[in-house]
Design an enzyme around this catalytic site. Structure first.
Site, PDB file in Angstrom:
ATOM      1  N   GLY A  47       5.681   3.474   0.642  1.00 33.23           N
ATOM      2  CA  GLY A  47       6.400   4.416  -0.203  1.00 33.23           C
ATOM      3  C   GLY A  47       5.623   4.715  -1.458  1.00 33.23           C
ATOM      4  N   SER A  58       0.838  -1.197   0.000  1.00 31.35           N
ATOM      5  CA  SER A  58       0.000   0.000   0.000  1.00 31.35           C
ATOM      6  C   SER A  58       0.870   1.242   0.000  1.00 31.35           C
ATOM      7  CB  SER A  58      -0.906   0.004   1.225  1.00 31.35           C
ATOM      8  OG  SER A  58      -0.124   0.234   2.379  1.00 31.35           O
ATOM      9  N   LYS A  59       0.213   2.383   0.052  1.00 34.08           N
ATOM     10  CA  LYS A  59       0.960   3.655   0.018  1.00 34.08           C
ATOM     11  C   LYS A  59       1.939   3.761   1.175  1.00 34.08           C
ATOM     12  CE  LYS A  59      -3.068   3.127  -0.860  1.00 34.08           C
ATOM     13  NZ  LYS A  59      -3.731   2.066  -0.082  1.00 34.08           N
ATOM     14  N   ARG A  60       1.617   3.050   2.238  1.00 38.36           N
ATOM     15  CA  ARG A  60       2.506   3.095   3.392  1.00 38.36           C
ATOM     16  C   ARG A  60       3.924   2.638   3.029  1.00 38.36           C
ATOM     17  NH1 ARG A  60       2.272  -0.320   6.809  1.00 38.36           N
ATOM     18  NH2 ARG A  60       0.896  -1.818   5.812  1.00 38.36           N
TER      19      ARG A  60
END
Length: 594
Positions: free
Chosen positions: A368, A364-366
């Site tokens: 990067g 996920s966006k977490r």
RNA sequence: GCCCCCAUCGUCUAGUGGCCUAGGACGUCACCCUUUCAAGGUGAAGAUCGCGGGUUCGAAUCCCGCUGGGGGUACCA
């Protein structure tokens, strides 16, 4: 960063319109041009214009590439397959997997086709079917890529279909973003994009047919009733399955209630026998009868649900191979049952393992970056990202890693896709990107790097000469831009540690002498500068580094940079003098503000 | 809970019963090159092939069980 990215996006050519879009002519649903090739009984179909998928496929494979894509692989090189037909067949059976279109088969087919006979196996038709509820995720990009590679490898057709039947969650503006990302990655499509939201008549017709044929039935339970039943089942520790109550309602009564306006959903009558899914990648899986209940085809408002629209469209578009993420594997028996109900043969399935983040959790966006445009904003090259993605689950064998899209297309096969999930390793991506970056000529690199920021006032000529020096030190366009900025513009300040180490008073006269020496060099080449520097260092009784490092500090403000003498050659005497004098002045009067 | 899938160095993978004292790549470490930093070159460490049984003369490869991870179980896709 964000501004830079927007600039990138703006500078990107947005030219993906050569194909007819369903949007422009919604009535030209592919069912007309591409009737259920495998689905409906042959007799019901006229074989004139209806044969277009074959025709276009044949034309293309004859090297006449209808939609000229520079990425389209020619037929000939593709024959360079490494495995023989026997090998492929053997390995496929040993693995207990269904060898769909093995390399060997295909070679044989190709030969036949060159004699202008109708191929025994039609060229494959595959689709990528994103739903515009988010941007193009790397998982989706890899799915699209495998479909694209498969189509190219076998001279087939790659279709783009937008699954936007869920009105609430659908965000139309994301469609363009997805299309743009695909174009950026070099994945051109042969047909589409088709929007499911514009094909509702197809689903309605199919629903009516299923109902009239008794393969589907109306169910009148309300969502609230179902929810209550589900809760009750869970409370008893049981799996909720729809009772099938709707099956028992007599047809006349069902018709009457529907006519009276009572809301209902359409459910599929699931077969009373186990369903086997023979997956090319995941192997054979048997789903016991009764594990699946009669699922909903259309909502009470008439909207088709995912499983239904997918199958109807796959039949209508003549899809031969479904390549998608494993998250759909458990749905596949539903689809198999639905294909049967629709009177169609199910396509071959290939379910790809999940792409996880470096920590093994869902990407996920977490982590990067997860969307294609985010990687673009990070300064990655599409060819590197595509190469990296291809290797996440697929391997051509023979220890090959760096490949162009054409090379991958020539080597690709579903049999060489591994079933297990893989983690996304940013480090390796960066390395691969760096490798690709080294091969990009300075001229093109100059264009690519500009959106990421180049010092104001930097002439194109300087940029062109500076890039070759900075390139080997960069893995991404962002790094390249940063590296360039560190010495193409005058330093704003000097590195504290550098100042401490090389800011000794004795260095001021040394720096000035250096300037005098290089001022006499004509023309100012790095070889000449180096010669002068070595001579001066020897005279002064210091090591070359003791002269070079203060000069580097003056030029860049840091102690790390491309080769010093080559930088001076690019920067020229005036710039060099200005910066060296500035540092010398600072050394001479340390208290003065810099 | 029930159904389904997955499991080789930290990571991506090669491997399809003997060629495996398990190969390559990223990363890590060392050395070389060198005016710095990179790049590049050379080399090293790193996997008892998740665990336990079986089949076989022989198993990373075939079978069973277990464990761990993932997915599905919607009038979402």
């Amino acid at each position: 960063m964000k501004a830079a990215f927007e600039a990138v996006v703006k500078s990107c050519p947005t030219s993906w319109q050569p194909m007819p879009t369903a949007r422009r002519s919604p009535m030209s649903a592919p069912s007309r041009r591409t009737p259920g090739v495998r689905g409906r009984p042959r007799a019901r179909r006229t074989r004139t214009a209806a044969a277009s998928p074959y025709r276009s496929a044949r034309k293309r494979s004859g090297g006449v590439s209808l939609r000229t894509s520079s990425l389209t692989t020619n037929v000939e090189p593709q024959i360079a397959v490494t495995r023989t037909r026997a090998e492929s067949a053997r390995s496929a059976s040993r693995r207990g997997r269904s060898g769909a279109l093995t390399a060997g088969d295909d070679t044989g087919r190709r030969e036949r086709r060159s004699y202008h006979h109708r191929p025994m196996t039609p060229a494959p038709r595959v689709r990528f079917a994103p739903s515009p509820t988010g941007s193009l995720h790397v998982g989706g990009a890899r799915t699209a890529l495998y479909n694209w590679l498969f189509a190219r490898r076998h001279g087939g057709t790659f279709i783009l279909r937008i699954e936007d039947t869920d009105v609430e969650r659908n965000r139309p503006e994301l469609v363009d973003q997805i299309l743009e990302a695909m174009t950026w990655l070099g994945m051109t499509w042969d047909e589409g994009p088709f929007h499911q939201s514009e094909r509702t008549h197809l689903y309605r017709e199919a629903a009516e047919r299923l109902l009239s044929e008794g393969k589907a039935y109306r169910a009148f339970e309300t969502p609230e009733e179902l929810e209550a039943a589900r809760k009750a089942a869970e409370a008893q520790g049981e799996t909720f399955r729809y009772s099938g109550a709707g099956r028992e309602i007599p047809k006349a009564e069902s018709d009457r209630r529907a006519a009276a306006g009572e809301p209902f959903v359409l459910r599929l009558k699931m077969p009373d026998e186990p369903i086997v899914v023979d997956d090319v990648v995941q192997g054979r899986a048997e789903f016991p009868a009764g594990a699946l209940d009669d699922f909903v085809l259309t909502r009470s408002d008439g909207h088709p649900l995912y499983h239904f629209s997918v199958c109807v469209d796959d039949v209508a578009m003549g899809i031969t191979h479904v390549i998608r993420g494993v998250d759909h594997l458990a749905n596949t028996p539903k689809h198999v049952a639905l294909f049967r109900a629709l009177g169609a043969e199910a396509p071959k399935f290939a379910h790809l393992g999940m792409i996880l983040g470096p920590d093994g959790k869902k990407l996920s966006k977490r982590h990067g970056a997860a969307g294609a445009e985010e990687f673009r904003a990070q300064g990655l090259l599409p060819e590197a990202l595509v190469n990296f993605l291809a290797l996440l689950g697929w391997s051509p064998g023979e220890d090959r890693e760096r490949m162009t899209m054409d090379e991958m297309a020539a080597l690709f096969s579903l049999e060489r896709i591994g079933p297990s999930p893989s983690r996304f390793d940013h480090e390796k991506l960066a390395w691969l990107n760096g490798q690709y970056l080294q091969d990009v000529p300075a001229g093109r690199l100059a264009d690519l790097v500009k959106p990421f920021g180049v010092p104001a006032g930097c002439s194109d000529e300087t940029l062109l000469r500076a890039i070759p020096l900075q390139k080997p030190r960069a893995k991404t366009l962002v790094e390249l831009a940063q590296g360039l900025s560190s010495w193409v513009a005058d330093p704003a300040d000097w590195d504290a540690a550098g100042l401490k180490k090389f800011g000794k008073p004795a260095n001021a006269p040394l720096l000035k002498t250096f300037l005098e020496r290089i001022a006499a060099i004509e023309p100012l080449t790095h070889a000449g500068i180096e010669e002068a520097a070595r001579a001066l260092a020897a005279e002064a009784g210091v090591k070359l580094g003791d002269l070079a490092q203060p000069v580097r500090l003056a030029l860049t403000g840091t102690l790390a940079s491309p080769p010093l003498f080559e930088m001076i050659e690019v920067l020229g005497l005036e710039t060099t003098r200005r910066r060296v004098l500035a540092l010398a002045a600072r050394i001479e009067s340390p208290e003065a503000p810099s």
